[in-house]
Scaffold this active site. Structure first.
Site, PDB file in Angstrom:
ATOM      1  N   GLU A 265       0.824  -1.208   0.000  1.00  0.00           N
ATOM      2  CA  GLU A 265       0.000   0.000   0.000  1.00  0.00           C
ATOM      3  C   GLU A 265       0.864   1.266   0.000  1.00  0.00           C
ATOM      4  O   GLU A 265       0.456   2.307  -0.502  1.00  0.00           O
ATOM      5  CB  GLU A 265      -0.948  -0.020   1.219  1.00  0.00           C
ATOM      6  CG  GLU A 265      -2.222   0.764   0.981  1.00  0.00           C
ATOM      7  CD  GLU A 265      -3.204   0.665   2.137  1.00  0.00           C
ATOM      8  OE1 GLU A 265      -2.985  -0.120   3.075  1.00  0.00           O
ATOM      9  OE2 GLU A 265      -4.204   1.414   2.094  1.00  0.00           O
ATOM     10  N   HIS A 286       8.291 -26.911  -0.227  1.00  0.00           N
ATOM     11  CA  HIS A 286       7.702 -28.055  -0.925  1.00  0.00           C
ATOM     12  C   HIS A 286       6.688 -27.613  -1.981  1.00  0.00           C
ATOM     13  O   HIS A 286       5.905 -28.420  -2.472  1.00  0.00           O
ATOM     14  CB  HIS A 286       7.045 -28.998   0.082  1.00  0.00           C
ATOM     15  CG  HIS A 286       8.017 -29.542   1.080  1.00  0.00           C
ATOM     16  ND1 HIS A 286       8.556 -30.805   1.001  1.00  0.00           N
ATOM     17  CD2 HIS A 286       8.586 -28.957   2.162  1.00  0.00           C
ATOM     18  CE1 HIS A 286       9.393 -30.990   2.007  1.00  0.00           C
ATOM     19  NE2 HIS A 286       9.438 -29.882   2.726  1.00  0.00           N
ATOM     20  N   LYS A 383     -12.413   1.839  -2.967  1.00  0.00           N
ATOM     21  CA  LYS A 383     -13.477   2.242  -2.032  1.00  0.00           C
ATOM     22  C   LYS A 383     -14.586   2.995  -2.772  1.00  0.00           C
ATOM     23  O   LYS A 383     -15.771   2.792  -2.520  1.00  0.00           O
ATOM     24  CB  LYS A 383     -12.908   3.119  -0.915  1.00  0.00           C
ATOM     25  CG  LYS A 383     -12.057   2.360   0.104  1.00  0.00           C
ATOM     26  CD  LYS A 383     -11.639   3.276   1.252  1.00  0.00           C
ATOM     27  CE  LYS A 383     -10.839   2.522   2.299  1.00  0.00           C
ATOM     28  NZ  LYS A 383     -10.384   3.359   3.407  1.00  0.00           N
TER      29      LYS A 383
HETATM   30  O1  PA5 Z   1      -3.402   2.333   5.444  1.00  0.00           O
HETATM   31  C1  PA5 Z   1      -4.501   2.749   5.104  1.00  0.00           C
HETATM   32  O2  PA5 Z   1      -4.765   3.963   5.044  1.00  0.00           O
HETATM   33  C2  PA5 Z   1      -5.640   1.797   4.753  1.00  0.00           C
HETATM   34  O3  PA5 Z   1      -5.211   0.463   4.816  1.00  0.00           O
HETATM   35  C3  PA5 Z   1      -6.800   2.008   5.692  1.00  0.00           C
HETATM   36  O4  PA5 Z   1      -6.368   1.763   7.009  1.00  0.00           O
HETATM   37  C4  PA5 Z   1      -7.986   1.088   5.353  1.00  0.00           C
HETATM   38  O5  PA5 Z   1      -8.420   1.313   4.049  1.00  0.00           O
HETATM   39  C5  PA5 Z   1      -9.131   1.308   6.328  1.00  0.00           C
HETATM   40  O6  PA5 Z   1      -9.469   2.645   6.389  1.00  0.00           O
HETATM   41  P1  PA5 Z   1     -10.223   3.234   7.642  1.00  0.00           P
HETATM   42  O7  PA5 Z   1      -9.355   3.047   8.846  1.00  0.00           O
HETATM   43  O8  PA5 Z   1     -10.441   4.672   7.307  1.00  0.00           O
HETATM   44  O9  PA5 Z   1     -11.513   2.474   7.776  1.00  0.00           O
END
Ligand code: PA5
Length: 390
Positions: A265, A286, A383
């Site tokens: 990410e 394996h 999203k």
């Molecule tokens: O690192 C990030 O920003 C994402 O992985 C968010 O944590 C994830 O999409 C969840 O978002 P939120 O905490 O706003 O629900």
């Protein structure tokens, strides 16, 4: 204690070409401003909040059979990883169940059935307070809790962890006067050591004070983060497109999931970035082992190894030693470069230290790539898509 073994790379040409970039990144990180402030945990969480987390965690441990944690991505992955590492510390009469990280109706139906006659406390976690998986799951769980408990009781049994300013979750918490924890203004996946992760960890029996101490100690090793980030960058430019986070201890399975989330990410941007995968050895020798040795030459591995473990003697031999020997030999014989991280034992201090190492290295790596380490336009696009299509 943690030892980082980068020696297979120290003779790589070109490491000095990075000096100018490193200098600039160091100057930037030193300020600990904006989203970079995660590197100084004391700028993200106060002693007062830590005390509150410990106090509330004691209440939770004494007042429920199931602590239900609802979160996804940065509001889930790291927390689940650390709780899984220290599973043996959890009180025998309480369970921590995570949900909300998918739309899997079978999973939610089973959980609701399972907790029907149990005492439950819920912690819903979302920085934005608007994530669809979370809001759907929480709506259903709230309905379940309302059937079970009075409004007064709900104020002790619903805990909302979100930002201070906006979002559906914040509105629900305010309207109903539910207990609240704050997520500071840093990127979701870098908020692990705020109430996001610390509350579930404290409930699970993890000594969060020692964990934070380990994290602060990580700063003494920031040079290691720079070396790791540079080596990764060079390997990528040399065609090593896939990093195999490799473990020999099953307790790290979710830790690897967290690493996948953190790195993908953060760095998967602008049609570039190393693709992270998780390998549990020797199981995966394996299966994936065949590809690693004779498939495309696109891998390098980062091995996390715990040297001292609970041992089993088999035919006069130590199984733990055999595991360590396997780790070293596989790393040596692999046709791929390996970075080896050895920790003497699994404890909070070492894990805090390791969290610092990976988070800071990951952000540095992002800066080296010339991208913003803290945004996630690709995730936001998903999203948007899902919001529009449901
Ligand atoms: O690192 C990030 O920003 C994402 O992985 C968010 O944590 C994830 O999409 C969840 O978002 P939120 O905490 O706003 O629900």
């Amino acid at each position: 204690m943690i030892k980082y073994d980068f020696k297979t790379f120290m003779d790589i040409d070109g490491i000095n070409d990075y000096n100018l970039y490193i200098h600039k990144i160091k100057e930037r990180l030193k300020k600990e401003e904006g989203p970079d402030k995660f590197i100084n945990i004391d700028k993200c969480i106060t002693d007062k909040e830590i005390d509150k987390i410990i106090r509330v965690s004691k209440f939770i441990k004494n007042n429920c059979d199931v602590f239900l944690v609802i979160g996804v991505g940065g509001s889930y992955m790291g927390s689940k990883a650390i709780v899984s590492l220290f599973e043996n510390k959890l009180k025998k009469d309480i369970e921590i169940i995570y949900t909300g990280y998918s739309f899997d109706s079978n999973n939610l139906a089973n959980i609701l059935e399972y907790i029907k006659n149990k005492k439950v406390i819920v912690n819903v976690i979302s920085k934005s307070g608007n994530t669809l998986e979370i809001n759907y799951t929480f709506s259903k769980v709230l309905e379940f809790m309302k059937d079970k408990y009075s409004d007064k009781e709900l104020r002790k049994r619903i805990i909302v962890t979100t930002n201070k300013k906006t979002g559906k979750l914040l509105n629900i918490a305010k309207k109903n006067n539910y207990m609240k924890f704050n997520i500071p203004d840093i990127s979701g996946r870098y908020s692990l050591l705020t109430a996001v992760g610390l509350l579930p960890m404290a409930v699970s029996g993890v000594d969060i004070i020692k964990l934070l101490e380990g994290y602060r100690l990580g700063a003494k090793n920031i040079e290691k983060c720079f070396i790791y980030a540079v080596i990764r960058d060079m390997l990528y430019k040399d065609g090593k497109k896939i990093e195999a986070f490799t473990i020999y201890d099953e307790r790290f399975i979710y830790f690897n999931e967290w690493l996948k989330q953190l790195f993908a990410e953060t760095q998967g941007k602008k049609k570039s970035g190393i693709f992270p995968i998780s390998v549990f050895n020797t199981r995966d020798m394996h299966s994936l082992g065949q590809y690693f040795n004779e498939g495309e030459n696109i891998f390098f591995s980062t091995v996390i190894n715990v040297v001292n473990n609970k041992d089993v003697k088999i035919l006069d031999k130590s199984l733990n030693k055999i595991n360590n020997i396997a780790m070293l030999n596989i790393a040596k014989s692999y046709k791929m470069p390996s970075i080896i991280i050895n920790m003497d034992r699994l404890n909070e201090k070492n894990i805090g230290n390791l969290i610092y190492f990976f988070m800071v290295s990951c952000a540095i790596g992002g800066y080296l790539m010339g991208i913003n380490p803290y945004n996630q336009p690709g995730v936001n696009e998903y999203k948007r898509l899902i919001r529009e299509s449901i």
